[in-house]
Design a protein around this motif. Structure first.
Motif, PDB file in Angstrom:
ATOM      1  N   TYR A  36       0.844  -1.191   0.000  1.00 39.46           N
ATOM      2  CA  TYR A  36       0.000   0.000   0.000  1.00 39.46           C
ATOM      3  C   TYR A  36       0.877   1.237   0.000  1.00 39.46           C
ATOM      4  N   MET A  45      -3.802   3.292  -0.145  1.00 43.70           N
ATOM      5  CA  MET A  45      -4.151   2.937  -1.510  1.00 43.70           C
ATOM      6  C   MET A  45      -3.413   1.657  -1.869  1.00 43.70           C
ATOM      7  N   LEU A  46      -4.156   0.622  -2.225  1.00 48.54           N
ATOM      8  CA  LEU A  46      -3.530  -0.632  -2.607  1.00 48.54           C
ATOM      9  C   LEU A  46      -2.790  -0.450  -3.923  1.00 48.54           C
ATOM     10  N   GLU A  59      -2.587  -2.807  -9.260  1.00 54.47           N
ATOM     11  CA  GLU A  59      -3.863  -2.104  -9.353  1.00 54.47           C
ATOM     12  C   GLU A  59      -3.813  -1.118 -10.528  1.00 54.47           C
TER      13      GLU A  59
ATOM     14  N   GLN B   2     -10.990   2.743  -4.076  1.00 51.01           N
ATOM     15  CA  GLN B   2     -11.517   2.838  -2.736  1.00 51.01           C
ATOM     16  C   GLN B   2     -13.009   3.069  -2.800  1.00 51.01           C
ATOM     17  N   LEU B  99      -7.994  -5.802   0.736  1.00 53.93           N
ATOM     18  CA  LEU B  99      -8.694  -4.910   1.652  1.00 53.93           C
ATOM     19  C   LEU B  99      -8.805  -3.539   0.996  1.00 53.93           C
TER      20      LEU B  99
END
Lengths: 117, 111
Positions: A36, A45-46, A59, B2, B99
């Motif tokens: 993250y 934020m991943l 991502e 998110q 997550l």
């Protein structure tokens, strides 16, 4: 609980250099680890999912050539920030679970504060 | 990406008071977890609540989940100065281990 150790906790580097951050699961094996990024006063934020023995899954919007992830063993994942620039300055955190199930808690490293000057 | 928001973004209370933080989300979840982060540190897991559960307790912490409203709340009772930290909710969806974190609530407990 399980322990995830992240090293270094702080690093300052010059623009254009590369920095490696290590994430270790100390008392368990982790086939998957997560990286993250956290900006000041912001959420996590991943960036990518690190998979032992295979390529990381990034991502959307995260440059895989910029943020190299290697998960060579069941207890170690590394994140290398290549050709770092000041905008890469941030807090980077890794996490892992003791079992690869979504209904379990994640354990986090202490985080690495990267400052690029 | 998110999803979900915590509110309030910041909360300042006196020691001994209760603190309530809320978290909303947009799509269905497997479970919802609450984490605590001290300034400049990693995250510590507090409570995990599954989608078929409505309430869980752990010491001075109480978490509720309302799937019809897609919201959860974290209550810290009899707060202490040491509770000062940021609190995040995080969700997992489908079979993914990933997550997804909310924006967090920064709690300040004044002595």
């Amino acid at each position: 609980g399980a322990v995830v150790s992240q090293h270094p906790s702080r690093v300052i580097c010059k623009s254009g250099t590369s920095v490696k951050i290590e994430c270790r699961s100390l008392d368990f094996q982790a086939t998957t680890m997560f990286w993250y990024r956290q900006f000041p006063k912001k959420s996590l934020m991943l960036m990518a999912t690190s998979n032992e023995g295979s390529k990381a899954t990034y991502e959307q919007g995260v440059e895989k050539d910029k943020f190299l992830i290697n998960h060579a063993s069941l207890t170690l994942s590394t994140l290398t920030v290549t050709s770092a620039h000041p905008e890469d300055s941030s807090f980077y955190i890794c996490s892992a679970r003791t079992t690869p199930r979504a209904n379990t808690e994640a354990f986090f490293g202490q985080g690495t504060r990267l400052t690029v000057v | 990406s998110q999803q979900g928001e915590e509110d309030p973004q910041a909360l300042s209370i006196q020691e001994g008071e209760n603190a309530t933080m809320n978290c909303s989300y947009k799509t269905s979840i497997n479970n919802l977890q609450w984490y605590r982060q001290n300034s400049g540190r990693g995250l510590v897991h507090l409570i995990l609540i599954r989608s078929n559960e409505r309430e869980k307790h752990s010491g001075r912490l109480r978490v509720t989940l309302d799937t019809s409203k897609k919201s959860s709340s974290l209550l810290i009772t009899a707060s202490r100065a040491a509770d000062t930290a940021s609190y995040f909710c995080a969700k997992t969806q489908g079979g993914s281990e990933k997550l997804v974190f909310g924006k967090g609530t920064k709690l300040t407990v004044n002595p």
